[in-house]
Design an enzyme around this catalytic site. Structure first.
Site, mmCIF file in Angstrom:
data_model
loop_
_atom_site.group_PDB
_atom_site.id
_atom_site.type_symbol
_atom_site.label_atom_id
_atom_site.label_comp_id
_atom_site.label_asym_id
_atom_site.label_seq_id
_atom_site.Cartn_x
_atom_site.Cartn_y
_atom_site.Cartn_z
ATOM 1 N N GLU A 331 0.895 -1.068 -0.046
ATOM 2 C CA GLU A 331 -0.118 -0.354 0.016
ATOM 3 C C GLU A 331 0.883 1.232 0.019
ATOM 4 O O GLU A 331 0.852 1.942 -1.005
ATOM 5 C CB GLU A 331 -0.946 0.048 1.231
ATOM 6 C CG GLU A 331 -1.669 1.152 1.348
ATOM 7 C CD GLU A 331 -2.342 1.064 2.887
ATOM 8 O OE1 GLU A 331 -3.205 2.013 2.891
ATOM 9 O OE2 GLU A 331 -2.120 0.510 3.649
ATOM 10 N N HIS A 332 1.890 1.352 0.758
ATOM 11 C CA HIS A 332 2.607 2.401 0.961
ATOM 12 C C HIS A 332 4.064 1.954 1.012
ATOM 13 O O HIS A 332 4.623 0.868 1.489
ATOM 14 C CB HIS A 332 2.529 2.974 2.503
ATOM 15 C CG HIS A 332 1.340 3.616 2.730
ATOM 16 N ND1 HIS A 332 0.606 2.879 3.624
ATOM 17 C CD2 HIS A 332 0.450 4.679 2.560
ATOM 18 C CE1 HIS A 332 -0.562 3.501 4.038
ATOM 19 N NE2 HIS A 332 -0.578 4.590 3.271
#
Length: 436
Positions: A331-332
């Site tokens: 996601e990040h």
């Protein structure tokens, strides 16, 4: 954190996923519960929403639809620093999101033959802002601004009623909605709220929406799967993830702080450090111990960092680090290396990428201007984060004059005949027949 040593090893993506398993989130198992809750809302409307609020949120709203006066009052009650921060976030996200709206394109296939591609916003969007372990006014911004930039004319927002506020939506959520000009807010949460947005609740004046966006728990994710087809959805969000690629030039305190910042969301949050430096691992471990002990949610952070979903991954070099990250699809993704741009060039799969020591994920969570609603659970390998495009549909507009149609009529007849659909061809040829 567990350590996984991949030096000298070239595992496949399947092996990567086995080595660092994600949290067990069985959305399919939650679908029966979600479907039942949605069916109850479709059958009994506001009464079902109130019962679900009492059952799951511990508070029954005085009014499921929040009066506009309460939204106005919530804006006025926002602490000065919070209001200024929200206004700055709105401005930054609006500016960055404006670049996501594609211009219309016109293609001239030949004389008298024109294909136009235009982008149409959905008429109405439903935004879900979760409650649970934290309050997320930033999620109001991240969901609403792209819809507004896309040109969505009507927006409804749902957020769970809060026990500590007598069954009302959290006032900071209301304040953020008010700053954005949203005056249609509902005190409802979970799967029932998703169903209400999808099919509407007439007695509340809640009309169905065409797209539902926003993160939530496993039942919200399951509900989105249930309503897909009735309405569009953005994604089935899971627990947060951060993967940091770092070499021994990175600041171990920065890296540790960033891993902790995402671990504080949930015990199932995933924090991964991928590095080619064993010595750097030791420095980060020492900082993690110090910083985790001082954080407000120390127990939650330790549980997340010690879970099967979190790890330190040792690799031979930064090429191998990029390969691991691409297989994982975080996601990040943070890049804290001597030449972060060189690593960036090797990255394919990530929800959002934070380059350099002064671009932590926390910046993206609030004030970078980027959107923090991002794909989790490996969905970054095939799905984008939330943006203006999430509320837009490309439409093709076809314009042909008589001679342009005549030029391709024979080929249309040939192809329709090959498919044994002769009426298709006849719909073209009859346009050129003489009529008495």
């Amino acid at each position: 954190m567990q350590t996984i040593d991949l030096r000298g090893v070239q595992p496949t993506r399947t092996a990567f996923e086995r080595l660092v398993p994600r949290p067990v989130v069985d959305v399919q198992a939650a679908m029966t519960v979600a479907a039942d809750l949605i069916a109850d809302v479709r059958k009994r409307g506001a009464a079902a929403l109130r019962e679900q609020a009492e059952r799951f949120d511990g508070g029954v709203p005085a009014s499921v639809r929040v009066p506009v006066a309460e939204i106005v009052a919530a804006v006025d009650a926002l602490p000065g620093g919070v209001r200024e921060a929200l206004e700055e976030a709105i401005a930054r996200v609006r500016e960055a999101t404006a670049a996501q709206v594609p211009p219309a394109a016109v293609t001239r296939i030949g004389p008298g033959a024109v294909i136009e591609q235009r982008w149409q916003p959905v008429e109405r969007a439903g935004l879900y802002v979760p409650g649970g372990k934290a309050v997320y006014p930033s999620s109001v911004v991240m969901n609403a601004v792209p819809a507004q930039v896309a040109g969505v004319a009507s927006i409804a927002l749902a957020s769970p009623p809060q026990r500590e506020f007598g069954g009302a939506v959290h006032p900071t959520i209301l304040g953020a909605a008010g700053l954005l000009g949203i005056d249609e807010v509902y005190a409802m949460g979970g799967a029932g709220a998703i169903g209400a947005l999808a099919w509407g609740v007439g007695e509340l004046g809640l009309e169905p929406v065409q797209v539902i966006t926003g993160p939530g728990n496993i039942y919200v994710a399951a509900a989105k799967r249930v309503v897909r087809g009735q309405t569009g959805i953005d994604s089935e969000a899971g627990t947060t993830e951060i993967l940091v690629i770092a070499d021994d030039t990175a600041d171990p305190r920065y890296v540790a702080a960033d891993l902790i910042s995402q671990a504080e969301h949930d015990e199932a949050a995933a924090s991964l450090l991928v590095t080619d430096s064993p010595a750097f691992v030791g420095r980060v471990a020492a900082e993690l111990e110090t910083l985790a002990a001082s954080t407000r949610y120390a127990e939650r952070v330790r549980a997340a960092l010690g879970g099967q979903q979190s790890a330190v991954v040792l690799v031979d070099d930064l090429d191998a680090a990029a390969a691991f990250s691409n297989a994982y699809g975080p996601e990040h993704l943070e890049l804290q290396t001597a030449d972060a741009e060189a690593v960036l060039a090797r990255i394919q799969n990530a929800g959002a990428i934070f380059v350099g020591p002064h671009a932590p994920v926390s910046l993206g969570d609030y004030l970078a201007g980027s959107n923090h609603v991002l794909p989790t659970g490996g969905q970054a390998r095939f799905s984008p984060g939330l943006g203006a495009y999430s509320f837009l549909r490309p439409q093709q507009v076809i314009r042909y004059d008589r001679e342009a149609l005549r030029a391709v009529a024979g080929r249309i007849v040939a192809l329709s005949g090959a498919e044994d659909l002769s009426a298709h061809g006849e719909a073209v040829t009859l346009r050129f027949e003489e009529r008495a």
